[in-house]
Motif scaffolding. Sequence first.
Motif, short mmCIF file in Angstrom:
data_model
loop_
_atom_site.label_atom_id
_atom_site.label_comp_id
_atom_site.label_asym_id
_atom_site.label_seq_id
_atom_site.Cartn_x
_atom_site.Cartn_y
_atom_site.Cartn_z
N CYS A 1 -3.65 -16.37 17.01
CA CYS A 1 -4.20 -14.98 17.47
C CYS A 1 -3.40 -13.85 17.06
N SER A 2 -2.28 -14.08 16.73
CA SER A 2 -1.23 -13.04 16.30
C SER A 2 -1.80 -13.00 14.56
N ASN A 3 -1.78 -13.89 14.06
CA ASN A 3 -2.12 -13.77 12.56
C ASN A 3 -3.38 -13.20 12.18
N TRP A 4 -4.47 -13.51 13.16
CA TRP A 4 -5.53 -12.87 13.10
C TRP A 4 -5.77 -11.47 13.22
N PHE A 5 -5.01 -10.90 14.44
CA PHE A 5 -4.84 -9.74 14.69
C PHE A 5 -3.95 -8.84 13.81
N ASN A 6 -2.83 -9.60 13.34
CA ASN A 6 -2.03 -9.03 12.37
C ASN A 6 -2.76 -8.36 11.07
N ASN A 7 -3.56 -9.59 10.42
CA ASN A 7 -4.35 -9.38 9.18
C ASN A 7 -5.43 -8.26 9.46
N PHE A 8 -5.97 -8.18 10.62
CA PHE A 8 -6.84 -7.09 10.76
C PHE A 8 -6.31 -5.92 10.90
N ILE A 9 -5.19 -5.64 11.59
CA ILE A 9 -4.35 -4.16 11.51
C ILE A 9 -4.06 -4.05 9.96
N ILE A 10 -3.76 -4.71 9.27
CA ILE A 10 -3.30 -4.54 7.86
C ILE A 10 -4.48 -4.16 7.13
N GLY A 11 -5.50 -4.59 7.28
CA GLY A 11 -6.78 -4.63 6.48
C GLY A 11 -7.35 -3.01 6.78
N LEU A 12 -6.88 -2.68 8.09
CA LEU A 12 -7.32 -1.28 8.54
C LEU A 12 -6.41 -0.44 8.02
N ILE A 13 -5.00 -0.68 7.91
CA ILE A 13 -4.16 0.41 7.70
C ILE A 13 -4.05 0.53 6.22
N THR A 14 -4.22 -0.48 5.49
CA THR A 14 -3.43 -0.50 3.97
C THR A 14 -4.62 0.81 3.22
N PRO A 15 -5.75 0.75 3.30
CA PRO A 15 -6.49 1.81 2.54
C PRO A 15 -5.86 2.91 2.55
N PRO A 16 -6.16 3.49 3.75
CA PRO A 16 -5.50 4.96 4.06
C PRO A 16 -4.15 5.15 3.57
N LEU A 17 -3.50 4.15 3.84
CA LEU A 17 -1.88 4.20 3.49
C LEU A 17 -1.51 4.55 1.83
N VAL A 18 -2.51 3.73 1.29
CA VAL A 18 -2.22 3.63 -0.17
C VAL A 18 -2.75 4.96 -0.58
N GLN A 19 -3.84 5.48 -0.27
CA GLN A 19 -4.63 6.71 -0.62
C GLN A 19 -3.69 7.82 -0.31
N ASN A 20 -2.94 8.02 0.90
CA ASN A 20 -2.00 9.02 1.29
C ASN A 20 -0.62 9.15 0.72
N THR A 21 -0.18 7.83 0.59
CA THR A 21 1.27 7.49 0.20
C THR A 21 1.42 7.12 -1.26
N GLY A 22 0.56 6.57 -1.91
CA GLY A 22 0.76 6.07 -3.32
C GLY A 22 1.53 4.75 -3.34
N PHE A 23 2.56 4.79 -3.95
CA PHE A 23 3.39 3.58 -4.13
C PHE A 23 4.43 3.42 -2.90
N GLY A 24 4.31 4.38 -2.13
CA GLY A 24 4.96 4.30 -0.69
C GLY A 24 4.62 3.13 0.20
N ALA A 25 3.28 2.89 0.01
CA ALA A 25 2.74 1.86 0.75
C ALA A 25 3.54 0.53 0.54
N TYR A 26 3.52 0.49 -0.89
CA TYR A 26 4.32 -1.01 -1.29
C TYR A 26 5.58 -0.92 -0.77
N THR A 27 6.36 0.30 -0.90
CA THR A 27 7.64 0.28 -0.42
C THR A 27 7.79 -0.16 1.15
N PHE A 28 6.91 0.32 1.87
CA PHE A 28 6.76 -0.03 3.27
C PHE A 28 6.70 -1.43 3.61
N PHE A 29 5.61 -2.22 2.72
CA PHE A 29 5.48 -3.63 3.08
C PHE A 29 6.54 -4.21 2.40
N ALA A 30 7.48 -3.90 1.30
CA ALA A 30 8.73 -4.59 0.84
C ALA A 30 9.70 -4.43 1.72
#
Length: 103
Positions: free
Chosen positions: A13-42
Motif C-alpha cells: 500500500c505504501s509503495n503504491w501511494f508513494n508512487n502515486f504522489i511522485i507521479g503527481l508531484i514530479t511534472p510541476p516540480l520539474v517545470q517550476n524548478t528545472g534541475f532542482g527537482a533532480y537535486t531534491f530526489f538525489a
Amino acid sequence: MPVRAKGVALATCSNWFNNFIIGLITPPLVQNTGFGAYTFFAVFCLLSFVWTFFFVPETRGRTLEQMDHVFKDINSEEEDARRHAIEADIIANHQRTTAREGK
C-alpha cells in the motif's frame, strides 16, 4: 492475520501511494524548478542510503526464523511450540489407531 501478511500489505500500500504522489508531484516540480527537482530526489536518495546503511540489519542468507530473532519476535517460537504439540498429538493418535487395528 499473521503479522508478516499485514506487513506485506502495508508495504505494498505504501509503495503504491508513494508512487502515486511522485507521479503527481514530479511534472510541476520539474517545470517550476528545472534541475532542482533532480537535486531534491538525489538528496532523499542519499538520506535513504545513509539511514539504511546504519539502521537496517543485514538479512542476506538468513531464514525467516533467524529474522524473527533479529527483530526479537517471540510469536514464532510460540507458534513452533504449538505446532510441535499438535504434530505430537496427531502422531500419538495415529499410533494408537494403528495399534488397535493390529490387535
